[in-house]
Design a protein around this motif. Structure first.
Motif, PDB file in Angstrom:
ATOM      1  N   ALA A 178       0.827  -1.207   0.000  1.00 10.34           N
ATOM      2  CA  ALA A 178       0.000   0.000   0.000  1.00 10.34           C
ATOM      3  C   ALA A 178       0.861   1.257   0.000  1.00 10.34           C
ATOM      4  O   ALA A 178       0.674   2.159  -0.830  1.00 10.34           O
ATOM      5  N   THR A 179       1.820   1.322   0.917  1.00  4.84           N
ATOM      6  CA  THR A 179       2.605   2.555   1.046  1.00  4.84           C
ATOM      7  C   THR A 179       3.519   2.780  -0.148  1.00  4.84           C
ATOM      8  O   THR A 179       3.785   3.924  -0.538  1.00  4.84           O
ATOM      9  N   GLY A 180       4.025   1.694  -0.756  1.00  3.74           N
ATOM     10  CA  GLY A 180       4.912   1.850  -1.902  1.00  3.74           C
ATOM     11  C   GLY A 180       4.217   2.518  -3.075  1.00  3.74           C
ATOM     12  O   GLY A 180       4.762   3.445  -3.692  1.00  3.74           O
ATOM     13  N   TRP A 181       2.979   2.067  -3.397  1.00  2.00           N
ATOM     14  CA  TRP A 181       2.256   2.669  -4.519  1.00  2.00           C
ATOM     15  C   TRP A 181       1.545   3.949  -4.104  1.00  2.00           C
ATOM     16  O   TRP A 181       1.099   4.724  -4.959  1.00  2.00           O
ATOM     17  N   MET A 182       1.465   4.180  -2.787  1.00  3.67           N
ATOM     18  CA  MET A 182       0.932   5.453  -2.317  1.00  3.67           C
ATOM     19  C   MET A 182       1.871   6.601  -2.677  1.00  3.67           C
ATOM     20  O   MET A 182       1.435   7.752  -2.833  1.00  3.67           O
ATOM     21  N   VAL A 183       3.153   6.303  -2.837  1.00  2.02           N
ATOM     22  CA  VAL A 183       4.124   7.362  -3.151  1.00  2.02           C
ATOM     23  C   VAL A 183       3.798   8.010  -4.499  1.00  2.02           C
ATOM     24  O   VAL A 183       3.584   9.232  -4.565  1.00  2.02           O
ATOM     25  N   PRO A 184       3.750   7.262  -5.628  1.00  2.04           N
ATOM     26  CA  PRO A 184       3.398   7.939  -6.883  1.00  2.04           C
ATOM     27  C   PRO A 184       1.967   8.471  -6.891  1.00  2.04           C
ATOM     28  O   PRO A 184       1.683   9.470  -7.564  1.00  2.04           O
ATOM     29  N   PHE A 185       1.044   7.825  -6.152  1.00  3.12           N
ATOM     30  CA  PHE A 185      -0.328   8.311  -6.081  1.00  3.12           C
ATOM     31  C   PHE A 185      -0.361   9.713  -5.470  1.00  3.12           C
ATOM     32  O   PHE A 185      -1.052  10.607  -5.971  1.00  3.12           O
ATOM     33  N   THR A 186       0.396   9.910  -4.390  1.00  2.00           N
ATOM     34  CA  THR A 186       0.429  11.226  -3.756  1.00  2.00           C
ATOM     35  C   THR A 186       1.251  12.227  -4.570  1.00  2.00           C
ATOM     36  O   THR A 186       1.031  13.440  -4.460  1.00  2.00           O
ATOM     37  N   VAL A 187       2.194  11.746  -5.385  1.00  2.00           N
ATOM     38  CA  VAL A 187       2.860  12.649  -6.333  1.00  2.00           C
ATOM     39  C   VAL A 187       1.831  13.183  -7.328  1.00  2.00           C
ATOM     40  O   VAL A 187       1.847  14.368  -7.694  1.00  2.00           O
ATOM     41  N   GLY A 188       0.909  12.284  -7.761  1.00  2.00           N
ATOM     42  CA  GLY A 188      -0.176  12.737  -8.632  1.00  2.00           C
ATOM     43  C   GLY A 188      -1.070  13.761  -7.959  1.00  2.00           C
ATOM     44  O   GLY A 188      -1.542  14.715  -8.598  1.00  2.00           O
ATOM     45  N   ALA A 189      -1.304  13.597  -6.649  1.00  2.00           N
ATOM     46  CA  ALA A 189      -2.091  14.591  -5.909  1.00  2.00           C
ATOM     47  C   ALA A 189      -1.355  15.923  -5.841  1.00  2.00           C
ATOM     48  O   ALA A 189      -1.974  17.001  -5.950  1.00  2.00           O
ATOM     49  N   ALA A 190      -0.032  15.867  -5.670  1.00  2.00           N
ATOM     50  CA  ALA A 190       0.750  17.104  -5.673  1.00  2.00           C
ATOM     51  C   ALA A 190       0.685  17.787  -7.036  1.00  2.00           C
ATOM     52  O   ALA A 190       0.670  19.028  -7.130  1.00  2.00           O
ATOM     53  N   TRP A 191       0.642  17.002  -8.097  1.00  2.00           N
ATOM     54  CA  TRP A 191       0.454  17.545  -9.449  1.00  2.00           C
ATOM     55  C   TRP A 191      -0.875  18.308  -9.505  1.00  2.00           C
ATOM     56  O   TRP A 191      -0.945  19.421 -10.039  1.00  2.00           O
TER      57      TRP A 191
END
Length: 471
Positions: free
Chosen positions: A274-287
């Motif tokens: 969960a946390t590993g793929w949460m990293v790019p997911f939250t990068v998308g949120a920062a976008w």
């Protein structure tokens, strides 16, 4: 593909610590009647709304201008391409759809190139998985090019957060928004589960070895783990939309520290799923928040992620392959390791840097039409590409052990033969697409019934034209 055992630990990982302290949906109507389809995000995200906001939908109306009918196939294609381009909202960020399409193609080609179903030598008709990366580890860079899951989650996080914000502005409740997204996400799954349930029973009744059936099932259903993780992150979008990516990255770092440095049990690594793929997911949120618009952000992610991954592979002993390799002691993907996450950050940086070139490329109607149509079938392609590979392999067994298909992937001759099989896999996938695309697409809209967004768009243009004429 059998998961590698996790008992072995990369040589040199966390050296010295053991003894010390411690991310659019696309809705398109094409042609005379029109087709409305929900595009998956590879990540396979689904639309949150129908108003065109939040990069959630592409709406392409039936042609409204008088275009003379062209009887040739090429003419019909050109007409459809022109309709897709003309009716796409001007404010849509086509680069998002292009990134999603490239991520889909990366996963499909990656699986087709590194997944081998080898026929057992006893003549019993059994199959077992193998990988050219096991026999030829120097081919590991192939996995760098085709392991594009981080881009899925980057785009998924970006679209989910934009869609959720748009839904709140429209007054849509969280429950309604989530139900809409997840229902469209999982509808195509029913077809895959139904077919493979029936197929497994028939194979077992026909005397097929249990291990072979298990191997086929594992490969066919392996894409579902991605959907489960993506669904969980989508459900948590209200909590994640303002979370800084460094927080889940820190969790991944400490999990690997405990596993590889302090001898913690290997099952702890599944926290990183969960946390590993949460990293790019939250990068998308920062976008979505506008924090990554400057090119400097993309360069920092690309350079920092690349340097960190290289250091982890060269100095800390992480595997060079970014996909699972049967028989390997440690997999970077099952569960995700720190190296997989830093590699994903590098991919996110590259994706962000490619946004402007992709926007320019997508101004060409043929390129945009191809990307839009690929997005329309993203879920179908993602869920059925492994089935296409296995169907081709199994049905060809009657012709003997064919090179690149049933033989051991241990030399470059196998690689050349496998490349020659790719068009056959694509044809088999096209058959699966023809049979099961309606699970993703849904029923066609009746003639003359454009989508609400298209009607709104037309109404706006009509008022604008009247105002100009009045002036």
């Amino acid at each position: 593909m059998p998961e590698p055992t996790q008992s072995a630990r990369p040589k040199g990982i966390w050296r010295g610590i053991r003894g010390g302290a411690a991310q659019a949906d696309a809705v398109t109507s094409v042609g005379r009647v029109g087709i409305r389809r929900s595009a998956a995000q590879g990540d396979a995200a689904t639309p949150a709304g129908r108003d065109g906001k939040g990069q959630d939908a592409v709406h392409v109306a039936p042609a409204t201008s008088a275009i003379p009918a062209i009887p040739t196939t090429g003419g019909r294609i050109r007409r459809g391409v022109a309709q897709v381009d003309a009716a796409t909202p001007a404010g849509r960020d086509r680069a998002v759809d292009a990134l999603r399409a490239f991520a889909i193609l990366g996963v499909v080609l990656g699986h087709w190139l590194v997944t081998a179903l080898v026929a057992d030598g006893d003549g019993g008709g059994g199959l077992h998985t193998a990988s050219p990366l096991h026999h030829m580890p120097w081919l590991a860079p192939i996995s760098w090019a085709f392991q594009t899951l981080a881009v899925f989650f980057l785009v998924g996080g970006h679209v989910a957060t934009r869609g959720y914000t748009s839904a709140r502005e429209r007054g849509t409740t969280y429950t309604q928004w989530l139900a809409s997204r997840l229902s469209r996400l999982f509808k195509p799954v029913a077809a895959v589960l139904s077919l493979w349930t029936v197929a497994s029973v028939l194979l077992l009744l026909s005397g097929t070895e249990t291990d072979t059936v298990r191997t086929l099932l594992k490969l066919a259903l392996s894409p579902l783990w991605f959907l489960l993780v993506f669904a969980a992150l989508t459900a948590a979008t209200p909590l994640l939309r303002r979370l800084h990516p460094l927080w889940p990255l820190a969790v991944v770092l400490h999990v690997d520290l405990l596993r590889f440095g302090l001898g913690a049990p290997d099952w702890l690594g599944w926290v990183n799923l969960a946390t590993g793929w949460m990293v790019p997911f939250t990068v998308g949120a920062a976008w979505t928040r506008g924090e990554l618009e400057r090119r400097r952000a993309g360069w920092i992610l690309l350079a920092g992620g690349t340097a960190a991954t290289a250091a982890l592979v060269v100095r800390a002993g992480y595997p060079a392959s970014m996909v699972g390799v049967p028989g390997a002691g440690v997999s970077n993907l099952n569960p995700p390791t720190l190296a997989a996450v830093t590699f994903g950050l590098a991919q996110c940086g590259l994706a962000l840097l490619l946004r402007e070139p992709l926007r320019r490329a997508m101004r060409r109607p043929p390129a945009w039409a191809a990307v839009a149509l690929l997005n329309l079938s993203a879920m179908t392609i993602f869920l059925w590409h492994q089935t296409a590979l296995m169907a081709t392999t199994a049905t060809s067994l009657t012709a003997g052990h064919l090179p690149g298909l049933h033989t051991l992937p241990d030399d470059l001759a196998w690689v050349a033969a496998r490349l020659a099989w790719l068009p056959v896999f694509a044809a088999a996938l096209a058959l699966c697409w023809t049979a099961f695309r309606t699970y993703e697409q849904g029923p066609r809209r009746p003639k003359g019934h454009a989508s609400r967004v298209v009607r709104t768009h037309r109404s706006h243009e009509s008022h604008k034209t009247k105002a100009q004429n009045h002036a």
